[in-house]
Design a protein around this motif. Structure first.
Motif, PDB file in Angstrom:
ATOM      1  N   MET A   1       0.674  -1.199  -0.102  1.00 10.36           N
ATOM      2  CA  MET A   1      -0.054  -0.016   0.156  1.00 10.36           C
ATOM      3  C   MET A   1       0.945   1.250  -0.249  1.00 10.36           C
ATOM      4  N   VAL A   2       0.281   2.336  -0.320  1.00 14.83           N
ATOM      5  CA  VAL A   2       0.864   3.873  -0.437  1.00 14.83           C
ATOM      6  C   VAL A   2       0.165   4.280   0.701  1.00 14.83           C
ATOM      7  N   LEU A   3       0.900   5.025   1.550  1.00 16.08           N
ATOM      8  CA  LEU A   3       0.228   5.971   2.635  1.00 16.08           C
ATOM      9  C   LEU A   3       0.691   7.384   2.496  1.00 16.08           C
ATOM     10  N   GLN A   4      -0.439   8.192   2.431  1.00 15.98           N
ATOM     11  CA  GLN A   4      -0.195   9.557   2.248  1.00 15.98           C
ATOM     12  C   GLN A   4       1.055  10.221   3.040  1.00 15.98           C
ATOM     13  N   GLN A   5       2.066  11.042   2.298  1.00 17.91           N
ATOM     14  CA  GLN A   5       2.803  11.524   3.056  1.00 17.91           C
ATOM     15  C   GLN A   5       2.929  12.753   3.838  1.00 17.91           C
ATOM     16  N   GLN A   6       3.574  13.003   5.054  1.00  7.59           N
ATOM     17  CA  GLN A   6       3.456  14.182   5.800  1.00  7.59           C
ATOM     18  C   GLN A   6       2.459  14.443   6.213  1.00  7.59           C
ATOM     19  N   THR A   7       1.515  13.427   6.831  1.00 10.21           N
ATOM     20  CA  THR A   7       0.081  13.721   7.464  1.00 10.21           C
ATOM     21  C   THR A   7      -0.043  12.840   8.814  1.00 10.21           C
ATOM     22  N   ASP A   8      -1.258  12.794   9.308  1.00  9.33           N
ATOM     23  CA  ASP A   8      -1.534  11.745  10.179  1.00  9.33           C
ATOM     24  C   ASP A   8      -2.368  10.684   9.322  1.00  9.33           C
ATOM     25  N   ALA A   9      -1.792   9.763   8.923  1.00  9.80           N
ATOM     26  CA  ALA A   9      -2.662   8.760   8.307  1.00  9.80           C
ATOM     27  C   ALA A   9      -3.435   7.712   9.110  1.00  9.80           C
ATOM     28  N   ARG A  10      -4.881   7.611   8.503  1.00  9.04           N
ATOM     29  CA  ARG A  10      -5.395   6.730   9.729  1.00  9.04           C
ATOM     30  C   ARG A  10      -5.336   5.297   9.235  1.00  9.04           C
TER      31      ARG A  10
ATOM     32  N   VAL B   1       5.543  -1.365   2.089  1.00  5.93           N
ATOM     33  CA  VAL B   1       4.530   0.008   2.428  1.00  5.93           C
ATOM     34  C   VAL B   1       5.456   0.981   1.868  1.00  5.93           C
ATOM     35  N   LEU B   2       4.816   1.873   1.047  1.00  3.84           N
ATOM     36  CA  LEU B   2       5.562   3.188   0.464  1.00  3.84           C
ATOM     37  C   LEU B   2       4.831   4.472   0.871  1.00  3.84           C
ATOM     38  N   ILE B   3       5.723   5.504   1.116  1.00  6.84           N
ATOM     39  CA  ILE B   3       5.104   6.945   1.502  1.00  6.84           C
ATOM     40  C   ILE B   3       4.952   7.661   0.267  1.00  6.84           C
ATOM     41  N   GLY B   4       3.800   8.349   0.003  1.00  8.10           N
ATOM     42  CA  GLY B   4       3.650   9.169  -1.238  1.00  8.10           C
ATOM     43  C   GLY B   4       2.378   9.688  -1.254  1.00  8.10           C
ATOM     44  N   GLU B   5       1.931   9.630  -2.296  1.00  5.99           N
ATOM     45  CA  GLU B   5       0.594  10.749  -2.678  1.00  5.99           C
ATOM     46  C   GLU B   5      -0.444   9.545  -2.864  1.00  5.99           C
ATOM     47  N   VAL B   6      -1.670   9.762  -2.476  1.00  7.52           N
ATOM     48  CA  VAL B   6      -2.826   8.823  -2.757  1.00  7.52           C
ATOM     49  C   VAL B   6      -4.185   9.693  -3.265  1.00  7.52           C
ATOM     50  N   TRP B   7      -4.637   9.034  -4.301  1.00 10.33           N
ATOM     51  CA  TRP B   7      -5.767   9.649  -4.832  1.00 10.33           C
ATOM     52  C   TRP B   7      -7.034   8.783  -4.902  1.00 10.33           C
TER      53      TRP B   7
ATOM     54  N   PRO C   1       6.175  10.474   6.994  1.00 10.32           N
ATOM     55  CA  PRO C   1       7.349  11.254   6.722  1.00 10.32           C
ATOM     56  C   PRO C   1       7.091  11.742   5.537  1.00 10.32           C
ATOM     57  N   SER C   2       8.324  12.300   4.778  1.00  8.81           N
ATOM     58  CA  SER C   2       8.124  12.956   3.540  1.00  8.81           C
ATOM     59  C   SER C   2       8.190  11.632   2.592  1.00  8.81           C
ATOM     60  N   ALA C   3       7.572  11.748   1.392  1.00  8.39           N
ATOM     61  CA  ALA C   3       7.695  10.677   0.397  1.00  8.39           C
ATOM     62  C   ALA C   3       9.156  10.078   0.103  1.00  8.39           C
ATOM     63  N   ASN C   4       9.001   8.761   0.025  1.00  5.05           N
ATOM     64  CA  ASN C   4      10.329   8.280  -0.586  1.00  5.05           C
ATOM     65  C   ASN C   4      10.093   6.847  -1.150  1.00  5.05           C
ATOM     66  N   PHE C   5      10.890   6.129  -1.764  1.00  2.00           N
ATOM     67  CA  PHE C   5      10.881   5.010  -2.535  1.00  2.00           C
ATOM     68  C   PHE C   5      11.267   3.708  -1.789  1.00  2.00           C
ATOM     69  N   THR C   6      11.634   4.057  -0.610  1.00  5.52           N
ATOM     70  CA  THR C   6      12.190   2.964   0.432  1.00  5.52           C
ATOM     71  C   THR C   6      11.086   2.243   0.962  1.00  5.52           C
ATOM     72  N   PRO C   7      10.904   0.841   0.730  1.00  8.12           N
ATOM     73  CA  PRO C   7       9.897   0.089   1.198  1.00  8.12           C
ATOM     74  C   PRO C   7      10.047   0.107   2.742  1.00  8.12           C
ATOM     75  N   GLN C   8       8.982   0.329   3.480  1.00 10.80           N
ATOM     76  CA  GLN C   8       8.603   0.129   4.727  1.00 10.80           C
ATOM     77  C   GLN C   8       7.980  -1.000   5.106  1.00 10.80           C
ATOM     78  N   THR C   9       8.088  -1.211   6.652  1.00 12.75           N
ATOM     79  CA  THR C   9       6.979  -2.056   7.303  1.00 12.75           C
ATOM     80  C   THR C   9       6.163  -1.475   8.357  1.00 12.75           C
ATOM     81  N   LEU C  10       4.902  -2.158   8.658  1.00 10.04           N
ATOM     82  CA  LEU C  10       4.208  -1.638   9.371  1.00 10.04           C
ATOM     83  C   LEU C  10       3.643  -2.904  10.423  1.00 10.04           C
TER      84      LEU C  10
END
Length: 473
Positions: A31-40, A101-107, A79-88
């Motif tokens: 999944m992609v989580l919206q960057q620089q926010t409080d993601a639900r 998990v990626l951090i970026g922009e979600v539409w 955090p700010s968007a990046n292409f580094t795969p993350q875990t949650l």
């Protein structure tokens, strides 16, 4: 001993099963989580327990209390968007770990079949250059898509089906073409991961995406239709209940909307209902007036009548909604994106330019980029002078092309009979002068105001003039 051991083992299994957090499918690997926010984040767990969330980008875990119904909801700072795969990792005893998990922009992309239409195309309806686009998809691993599966419901549901997918060739063929091209265009400029939630249903009316409490106030809507099995794509509220409402907790940047064909013939109510829909969607997402970008319905011979105007009236309602009723909204024109043989085809193959034009709106109005032109020329005013009318446009300060052979204009006199008009560039960049030998004293102008009438007039960035009329006949 063995007889006593079996019940004990069963009890242990039940406890272990209850201890494992249950997540909605939208919270999945890739999944992609919206960057620089409080993601639900949200889900189910053991009632009255504590859920602990550990993100690979955070040093400290987040904890939240589960209510007595076994439901929990919280946010995590991204955090700010990046292409580094993350875990949650999410746990109330037994951990569930989400990978890649990626951090970026979600539409959130929604609407009917022209939004739903995958890169694979539909039967007898290809997507332009689809094989090449699908073959190229693995070169864009930072694009992800979650496609919400069709189902209907009479009441708002807690969960919808739809997991995030990577852009492999196998997966990409089923990605929304419009959504994918939108993501590609955004990523090209933003240079961050882009996630698209495709929540669409072919043939759906705007009323299908509204809740019962709003629909019950519309005298022309029969809510009992939602209980029928036939023609489910036309039913009120079922898309809202089963597809959209379960997605409301997912933090997004904004909406892209491609719908309207199934409301052709109902243009008189469309603009207000679309505006009501947007207001309600924003209220349940609880993120303020996030962007809402609209795709104009394509030229199509509704009722096998290319010369009819029902489709034009719906486009006019879309323009009204974007420009006067919905804050932080805009519309892109598709008038030039069809081929002559597509008049009887409601699914034109050019979806790339639609994705690009949506991206221009977002890049300029949401992300603040300079140097990109987002808005098509739109009608501003007219001035009649003898046998000619001068039409002035917004968003055309650099003038028009082509210089000669302009197509699509009609004019009429007091008899309200329209005739094809000769169109020429005016003395000012934003002016077009129209006339016809058959109309001595013209009083009204129309441009491409038919079901199927592509025009060729564009601004200096090749964005087409939005179809319009100056009359209200």
């Amino acid at each position: 001993m063995k007889a006593n051991l079996i019940p004990a083992l069963c009890l242990l299994c039940c406890i272990t099963a209850n201890a494992k957090v249950k997540l909605p499918q939208l919270l999945s690997d890739h999944m992609v989580l919206q960057q620089q926010t409080d993601a639900r984040l949200w889900g189910e767990a053991t009632p009255n327990s504590t859920v602990t969330i550990q993100a690979s980008w955070c040093n400290l875990p987040v904890e939240t209390k589960v209510n007595d119904q076994g439901l929990w909801e919280t946010t995590i700072v991204t955090p700010s968007a990046n292409f580094t795969p993350q875990t949650l990792t999410i746990s109330d005893g037994e951990p569930v770990t989400l990978h890649d998990v990626l951090i970026g922009e979600v539409w959130f992309c929604s609407g009917q079949s022209n939004m739903e239409m995958p890169l694979n195309g539909f039967d007898k309806c290809p997507i332009e250059n689809s094989n090449n686009v699908i073959a190229d998809a693995p070169n864009h691993p930072g694009i992800r898509m979650a496609t919400i599966e069709r189902k209907s419901a009479l009441t708002p549901q807690a969960y919808a089906n739809g997991e995030w997918k990577q852009p492999t060739t196998e997966n990409a063929q089923w990605f929304s073409a419009t959504g994918y091209f939108y993501a590609l265009a955004l990523q090209r400029t933003l240079q961050v991961p882009v996630g698209i939630i495709n929540c669409s249903w072919g043939g759906s009316r705007v009323e299908g995406w509204l809740p019962e409490e709003i629909l019950k106030n519309y005298p022309d809507i029969d809510l009992n239709e939602a209980k029928q099995k036939e023609r489910s794509w036309t039913h009120p509220m079922i898309m809202y209940n089963a597809l959209l409402y379960p997605c409301r907790n997912y933090t997004i940047k904004g909406f892209a909307w491609y719908q309207g064909c199934s409301n052709v013939g109902k243009a008189g109510t469309y603009a207000e209902r679309l505006a009501t829909m947007v207001k309600h969607w924003r209220s349940i997402w609880k993120e303020g007036d996030i962007p809402f970008y609209i795709v104009e319905i394509a030229p199509f011979a509704y009722g096998n009548k290319p010369e009819g105007i029902d489709g034009a009236l719906l486009r006019e309602a879309q323009f009204k909604a974007a420009h006067t009723l919905i804050p932080n909204s805009a519309i892109i024109s598709t008038n030039d994106l069809v081929k002559p043989y597509e008049a009887p085809q409601i699914h034109p193959q050019n979806k790339k330019d639609i994705g690009d034009r949506l991206a221009y709106q977002a890049l300029v109005k949401t992300y603040g980029y300079k140097g990109i032109v987002a808005d098509s020329p739109s009608y501003k005013e007219m001035q009649a002078d003898g046998n000619k009318i001068t039409v002035r446009f917004d968003n055309a300060d650099k003038g028009f092309s082509p210089w000669i052979g302009i197509e699509g204009f009609e004019i009429a006199g007091q008899d309200k009979v329209f005739h094809p008009a000769k169109a020429e560039l005016g003395s000012k960049p934003n002016e077009i002068v129209v006339s016809s030998q058959k109309v001595k004293k013209p009083v009204a102008v129309r441009y491409c105001f038919h079901n199927f009438q592509p025009g060729n007039l564009k601004n200096h960035r090749n964005l087409p003039v939005i179809p319009f009329r100056t009359d209200s006949w």
